[in-house]
Design an enzyme around this catalytic site. Structure first.
Site, mmCIF file in Angstrom:
data_model
loop_
_atom_site.group_PDB
_atom_site.id
_atom_site.type_symbol
_atom_site.label_atom_id
_atom_site.label_comp_id
_atom_site.label_asym_id
_atom_site.label_seq_id
_atom_site.Cartn_x
_atom_site.Cartn_y
_atom_site.Cartn_z
ATOM 1 N N ASN A 219 51.233 93.420 32.461
ATOM 2 C CA ASN A 219 50.250 94.495 32.338
ATOM 3 C C ASN A 219 50.862 95.663 31.562
ATOM 4 O O ASN A 219 52.030 95.620 31.190
ATOM 5 C CB ASN A 219 49.742 94.928 33.722
ATOM 6 C CG ASN A 219 50.847 95.489 34.585
ATOM 7 O OD1 ASN A 219 51.429 96.515 34.277
ATOM 8 N ND2 ASN A 219 51.160 94.787 35.678
ATOM 9 N N ASP A 288 48.565 91.103 40.868
ATOM 10 C CA ASP A 288 47.856 90.610 42.057
ATOM 11 C C ASP A 288 47.801 89.081 42.062
ATOM 12 O O ASP A 288 47.526 88.469 43.096
ATOM 13 C CB ASP A 288 46.425 91.159 42.086
ATOM 14 C CG ASP A 288 46.409 92.663 42.353
ATOM 15 O OD1 ASP A 288 47.234 93.129 43.160
ATOM 16 O OD2 ASP A 288 45.582 93.374 41.740
ATOM 17 N N LYS A 298 58.224 74.572 27.793
ATOM 18 C CA LYS A 298 57.168 75.265 27.058
ATOM 19 C C LYS A 298 55.897 74.395 27.013
ATOM 20 O O LYS A 298 55.974 73.194 26.713
ATOM 21 C CB LYS A 298 57.663 75.566 25.637
ATOM 22 C CG LYS A 298 56.699 76.422 24.871
ATOM 23 C CD LYS A 298 57.184 76.678 23.457
ATOM 24 C CE LYS A 298 56.012 77.199 22.639
ATOM 25 N NZ LYS A 298 56.212 77.061 21.217
ATOM 26 N N PHE A 336 50.061 103.716 44.973
ATOM 27 C CA PHE A 336 49.409 104.214 43.771
ATOM 28 C C PHE A 336 48.142 103.417 43.527
ATOM 29 O O PHE A 336 48.040 102.265 43.957
ATOM 30 C CB PHE A 336 50.352 104.092 42.560
ATOM 31 C CG PHE A 336 51.234 105.302 42.406
ATOM 32 C CD1 PHE A 336 52.204 105.589 43.346
ATOM 33 C CD2 PHE A 336 51.066 106.158 41.334
ATOM 34 C CE1 PHE A 336 53.003 106.712 43.226
ATOM 35 C CE2 PHE A 336 51.859 107.288 41.192
ATOM 36 C CZ PHE A 336 52.830 107.569 42.133
ATOM 37 N N LYS A 354 45.781 99.531 53.667
ATOM 38 C CA LYS A 354 47.213 99.261 53.548
ATOM 39 C C LYS A 354 48.041 100.144 54.472
ATOM 40 O O LYS A 354 49.260 100.125 54.410
ATOM 41 C CB LYS A 354 47.660 99.442 52.096
ATOM 42 C CG LYS A 354 46.869 98.555 51.115
ATOM 43 C CD LYS A 354 47.627 98.365 49.822
ATOM 44 C CE LYS A 354 46.797 97.578 48.818
ATOM 45 N NZ LYS A 354 47.574 97.136 47.662
HETATM 46 N N1 CTP Z 1 50.821 96.653 45.265
HETATM 47 C C1 CTP Z 1 51.763 95.942 45.941
HETATM 48 N N2 CTP Z 1 51.802 94.575 45.913
HETATM 49 C C2 CTP Z 1 50.879 93.903 45.204
HETATM 50 C C3 CTP Z 1 49.884 94.613 44.513
HETATM 51 C C4 CTP Z 1 49.885 95.974 44.554
HETATM 52 O O1 CTP Z 1 52.607 96.566 46.586
HETATM 53 N N3 CTP Z 1 50.942 92.588 45.181
HETATM 54 C C5 CTP Z 1 50.817 98.110 45.351
HETATM 55 C C6 CTP Z 1 51.021 98.842 44.038
HETATM 56 O O2 CTP Z 1 52.398 99.117 43.799
HETATM 57 C C7 CTP Z 1 50.244 100.125 44.260
HETATM 58 C C8 CTP Z 1 49.092 99.664 45.128
HETATM 59 O O3 CTP Z 1 49.540 98.512 45.803
HETATM 60 O O4 CTP Z 1 50.994 101.075 44.988
HETATM 61 C C9 CTP Z 1 47.897 99.300 44.307
HETATM 62 O O5 CTP Z 1 46.950 98.742 45.173
HETATM 63 P P1 CTP Z 1 46.013 97.545 44.729
HETATM 64 O O6 CTP Z 1 44.951 97.431 45.754
HETATM 65 O O7 CTP Z 1 46.772 96.330 44.420
HETATM 66 O O8 CTP Z 1 45.480 98.116 43.387
HETATM 67 P P2 CTP Z 1 44.638 97.389 42.362
HETATM 68 O O9 CTP Z 1 45.200 96.050 42.076
HETATM 69 O O10 CTP Z 1 44.509 98.337 41.212
HETATM 70 O O11 CTP Z 1 43.300 97.294 43.177
HETATM 71 P P3 CTP Z 1 42.056 96.325 43.075
HETATM 72 O O12 CTP Z 1 42.517 95.016 42.554
HETATM 73 O O13 CTP Z 1 41.623 96.270 44.506
HETATM 74 O O14 CTP Z 1 41.116 97.036 42.173
#
Ligand code: CTP
Length: 421
Positions: A219, A288, A298, A336, A354
């Site tokens: 990302n 995520d 590859k 965040f 969370k």
């Molecule tokens: N985070 C984490 N572990 C993950 C994903 C995210 O610790 N596997 C943390 C990030 O570091 C950040 C926060 O969770 O502090 C972001 O929350 P999240 O719900 O994952 O945000 P988005 O992915 O932007 O939300 P959504 O997909 O629900 O829109």
């Protein structure tokens, strides 16, 4: 040495304020006790006079108190107003700006930092009116030492007992240190600082989820916000661990830096250390989803389309939120959120889901906000409300986030030590 006004209000915990006065004096501070009329029903002013070696102020109208409009003169000379115990009535008066006695007038008149240690019956503490008044005070920058739980004088068992005198004194000391360092130059690590003796773990950057040895899902996170937080925590004297995904940035000097690549590696690195931290700040943009079956060789193209199955990664922030010590608020936990719409509403959802203390939310669709820029504008969302931090450098935003973390650390000064014991 600081000049401290110690407000004592009418609760059974008033006797513990004697120990607090003694503790502050032992640390070399000059203390003037200000008692409300009902406080004098619990402890005699002479006790405080003997300890502080100063006349105790018990009445706005006592002879001498007006020669120099005393509540104004004290208001402008004190370094700290500490109120312990603070009854529901006093909390209510402070929240509403009522000034019908010396202490409440002093609160309205002073610009010194204010620290209160509420103490009352559990039901009173939990009453929505009291909770709202406390939230109002916190949102206005008043610091709070949480009451303890246990057997209350009224025979109930629950939360409401005045915090232990040594914890109140430690919170006062931390606040005085914060004030001094805000006025002077930042102190290098190991030389005091508002986060001296604290451990802070920061995550930063993106994670890369490998599809095969040459391709990955990533990302746009640059890591700048997380690196700015690590640098600021170091500047404030904390021992800092930076767990970073792949970035082009140079880690701040003095941080223990752990480079990781994937969400799974970041999860392992954070979970191995989280229980030892005073604060964990998750600024990383963690993937995520990750490819279900990364290829060891590859992947060669074919004539048709390619479908890759992605599995959910473990949520690191939520897993830290589930640590048993989080029941005591240890470590302070900051998440965040990068959103393109309904920023505050989503952040409030994350706060609950969370179990974190603060969510720093930014609208990445705005110019100058978010990925790969030097500036940021955020909303810091907590149970107490929403604080909008306008567009400024990422290091200035980091300073504001760490001030909020410090406030949370002040609230329960000994909790890290208690949790480790
Ligand atoms: N985070 C984490 N572990 C993950 C994903 C995210 O610790 N596997 C943390 C990030 O570091 C950040 C926060 O969770 O502090 C972001 O929350 P999240 O719900 O994952 O945000 P988005 O992915 O932007 O939300 P959504 O997909 O629900 O829109």
């Amino acid at each position: 040495m600081a000049f401290i006004a110690l407000g004592v209000t009418g609760g059974i915990g008033a006797y513990k304020a004697v120990e607090i006065a003694r503790g502050l004096q032992k640390n070399g501070h000059d203390v003037v006790a200000v008692m409300t009329r009902s406080a004098t029903q619990f402890v005699g002013p002479l006790t405080f006079e003997a300890i502080t070696r100063r006349a105790v102020i018990t009445d706005q109208w006592q002879a001498g108190a007006n020669a120099d409009i005393e509540h104004i003169s004290i208001a402008s000379t004190i370094d700290l107003l500490l109120v312990a115990p603070a009854t529901a009535n006093t909390v209510g008066k402070f929240a509403n700006g009522l000034a019908d006695d010396f202490l409440s007038s002093l609160f309205v008149a002073t610009r010194a930092p204010v620290l209160i240690a509420p103490a009352m019956n559990t039901n009173m503490f939990e009453h929505p009116a009291v909770a709202k008044n406390l939230a109002t005070l916190i949102a206005r920058g008043v610091h709070v030492v949480d009451p303890g739980s246990g057997y209350l004088a009224c025979g109930w068992i629950g939360k409401g007992r005045l915090a232990e005198p040594e914890d109140v004194v430690a919170a006062a000391e931390q606040l005085l240190r914060a004030k001094t360092s805000a006025l002077g130059a930042p102190k290098p690590p190991g030389d005091g600082g508002t986060l001296a003796g604290r451990r802070v773990l920061v995550t930063a950057g993106p994670t890369f989820e490998d599809i095969d040895p040459v391709r990955f899902v990533g990302n746009r996170s640059s890591g700048r916000m997380g690196y700015a937080l690590a640098a600021e925590a170091l500047r404030r004297g904390a021992a800092v661990t930076l767990v970073t995904g792949p970035t082009h940035l140079t880690p701040p000097h003095g941080a223990e830096t752990i480079a990781v690549r994937s969400a799974a590696e970041m999860h392992a690195a954070v979970m191995a250390r989280a229980a030892d931290q005073d604060a964990v700040i998750m600024a990383a943009a963690v993937a995520d989803y990750t490819p279900a079956e990364p290829a060891s060789q590859k992947v060669k193209k074919t004539g048709g389309d390619l479908t890759i199955t992605l599995n959910r990664t473990k949520d690191i922030l939520a897993d830290v939120g589930r640590l048993p010590s989080r029941a005591q608020g240890v470590p302070v936990l900051v998440g965040f959120a990068a959103e393109t719409h309904d920023v505050v509403a989503y952040a409030q959802g994350k706060l609950e889901k969370k179990a974190v203390d603060l969510v720093v939310a930014n609208d990445v669709s705005r110019a100058g906000v978010g990925f790969d820029v030097e500036t940021n504008a955020v909303s810091i969302v907590s149970k107490a409300g929403v604080e909008d931090v306008p567009l400024q450098s990422k290091s200035a935003v980091a300073a504001r986030v760490l001030e909020r973390v410090e406030q949370l650390l002040i609230a329960v000064p000994a909790r890290h030590a208690a949790a480790k014991a």
